[in-house]
Design a protein around this motif. Structure first.
Motif, short mmCIF file in Angstrom:
data_model
loop_
_atom_site.label_atom_id
_atom_site.label_comp_id
_atom_site.label_asym_id
_atom_site.label_seq_id
_atom_site.Cartn_x
_atom_site.Cartn_y
_atom_site.Cartn_z
N GLN A 198 3.27 -55.59 -86.28
CA GLN A 198 2.90 -56.44 -85.16
C GLN A 198 1.43 -56.86 -85.20
N GLY A 199 0.73 -56.50 -86.26
CA GLY A 199 -0.67 -56.87 -86.39
C GLY A 199 -1.60 -56.07 -85.52
N ILE A 200 -1.20 -54.86 -85.15
CA ILE A 200 -2.02 -54.00 -84.30
C ILE A 200 -2.52 -52.83 -85.13
N GLU A 201 -3.82 -52.61 -85.09
CA GLU A 201 -4.44 -51.53 -85.84
C GLU A 201 -4.12 -50.19 -85.18
N THR A 202 -4.01 -49.13 -85.97
CA THR A 202 -3.75 -47.80 -85.42
C THR A 202 -4.68 -46.77 -86.06
N GLU A 203 -4.86 -45.69 -85.33
CA GLU A 203 -5.53 -44.50 -85.87
C GLU A 203 -4.80 -43.28 -85.33
N ILE A 204 -4.38 -42.40 -86.22
CA ILE A 204 -3.73 -41.15 -85.83
C ILE A 204 -4.75 -40.03 -85.94
N ILE A 205 -4.92 -39.29 -84.84
CA ILE A 205 -5.88 -38.18 -84.81
C ILE A 205 -5.11 -36.89 -84.57
N HIS A 206 -5.31 -35.93 -85.46
CA HIS A 206 -4.63 -34.64 -85.36
C HIS A 206 -5.51 -33.65 -84.62
N VAL A 207 -5.06 -33.19 -83.45
CA VAL A 207 -5.87 -32.28 -82.64
C VAL A 207 -5.20 -30.94 -82.40
N GLY A 208 -3.90 -30.84 -82.69
CA GLY A 208 -3.15 -29.65 -82.31
C GLY A 208 -3.55 -28.38 -83.01
N ASN A 209 -4.30 -28.48 -84.10
CA ASN A 209 -4.74 -27.29 -84.84
C ASN A 209 -6.20 -26.95 -84.57
N MET A 216 -6.68 -55.79 -81.86
CA MET A 216 -6.03 -54.85 -80.97
C MET A 216 -5.81 -53.53 -81.69
N LYS A 217 -5.90 -52.44 -80.92
CA LYS A 217 -5.81 -51.13 -81.55
C LYS A 217 -5.11 -50.13 -80.63
N VAL A 218 -4.31 -49.26 -81.26
CA VAL A 218 -3.65 -48.17 -80.55
C VAL A 218 -4.10 -46.85 -81.17
N LEU A 219 -4.46 -45.91 -80.30
CA LEU A 219 -4.85 -44.58 -80.72
C LEU A 219 -3.64 -43.66 -80.56
N LEU A 220 -3.30 -42.91 -81.60
CA LEU A 220 -2.17 -41.99 -81.57
C LEU A 220 -2.70 -40.57 -81.73
N ILE A 221 -2.40 -39.69 -80.77
CA ILE A 221 -2.87 -38.32 -80.77
C ILE A 221 -1.73 -37.38 -81.15
N ASN A 222 -1.92 -36.65 -82.23
CA ASN A 222 -0.93 -35.67 -82.67
C ASN A 222 -1.32 -34.30 -82.11
N ALA A 273 -9.81 -48.63 -77.40
CA ALA A 273 -8.39 -48.89 -77.70
C ALA A 273 -7.71 -49.68 -76.59
N ASP A 274 -6.67 -50.40 -76.98
CA ASP A 274 -5.84 -51.12 -76.01
C ASP A 274 -4.68 -50.26 -75.52
N GLY A 275 -4.40 -49.20 -76.25
CA GLY A 275 -3.31 -48.31 -75.86
C GLY A 275 -3.49 -46.95 -76.49
N ILE A 276 -2.83 -45.96 -75.92
CA ILE A 276 -2.89 -44.60 -76.45
C ILE A 276 -1.51 -43.97 -76.39
N ILE A 277 -1.15 -43.28 -77.46
CA ILE A 277 0.12 -42.55 -77.53
C ILE A 277 -0.21 -41.09 -77.75
N VAL A 278 0.41 -40.24 -76.95
CA VAL A 278 0.18 -38.80 -77.06
C VAL A 278 1.49 -38.15 -77.48
N GLY A 279 1.49 -37.51 -78.64
CA GLY A 279 2.67 -36.84 -79.15
C GLY A 279 2.52 -35.34 -79.08
N SER A 280 3.56 -34.65 -78.61
CA SER A 280 3.46 -33.20 -78.48
C SER A 280 4.78 -32.52 -78.80
#
Length: 205
Positions: free
Chosen positions: A30-41, A1-7, A75-82
């Motif tokens: 929780q045993g869930i893989e993540t990747e944080i991607i920085h796009v704001g710049n 399982m994986k969650v994508l996090l967008i900065n 991905a199984d989920g996505i988080i968008v941070g702003s």
């Protein structure tokens, strides 16, 4: 399982990054893989409604949108941070999300979505509502916490003093992990729900 996090912040190591890193810690537990991607710049232009993606399966502008698209699909989920600008998300992030959600035609149903907002003081709830609309138009369950998904801080590092905000995003990650695992079990047992055929109408016919 994986969650994508967008900065979506221009700052790679600011308060938005801190909030996402707090969540990534929980997912790891929780045993869930993540990747944080920085796009704001990045230089990301808005959608021009050319319709090219319906012919080619990808956006006409070959930038971060097309790079993120296959990761989003997997991905199984996505988080968008702003961060909050004038009670709204960073314009670069909105340009990316408009094109990402419009140009990707894979089934997004039951991928879990969550928005996280960061402000010195006000505008978090308006930005939170703005981000959630991408998920709710796509059949995606929206993860929640014990409070609206926001954390406060002006200068980089300030959010580390927001004990309530830290607890909010960490509990958000715990709830999201539970949802992702529960949905995976549900899909194994029941599959995806059958949808009625979409009827495209407008206000003049």
């Amino acid at each position: 399982m994986k969650v994508l996090l967008i900065n979506g912040s221009p700052k790679a190591k600011g308060n938005t990054a801190f909030a996402l890193e707090q969540m990534a810690e929980i997912f790891a537990d929780q045993g869930i893989e993540t990747e944080i991607i920085h796009v704001g710049n990045q230089a990301i232009r808005g959608c021009i409604a050319c319709g090219s993606c319906y012919k080619t399966g990808k956006c006409a502008f070959d930038d971060a949108v097309n790079e993120i698209a296959p990761k989003f699909e997997a991905a199984d989920g996505i988080i968008v941070g702003s961060p909050v600008y004038y009670a709204s998300a960073n314009a670069t992030l909105i340009a990316l999300l408009d094109r990402l959600f419009y140009s990707t035609h894979f089934d997004k149903r039951m991928k879990v979505g969550a928005g996280v907002t960061v402000a010195r003081r006000g505008g978090c709830s308006a930005t939170f509502d703005e981000l959630n609309k991408y998920f709710t138009i796509s059949g995606m369950p929206v993860a929640s916490s014990h409070y609206w998904n926001s954390i406060h801080g002006g200068k980089p590092g300030d959010a580390q003093q927001d004990a309530e905000g830290i607890a909010t995003v960490r509990n958000l990650a715990k709830n999201m992990a539970f949802l992702i695992k529960s949905i995976a079990l549900g899909k194994e047992t029941y599959g995806l729900p059958e949808y009625d055929k979409r009827q495209m109408t407008n206000f003049i016919r």
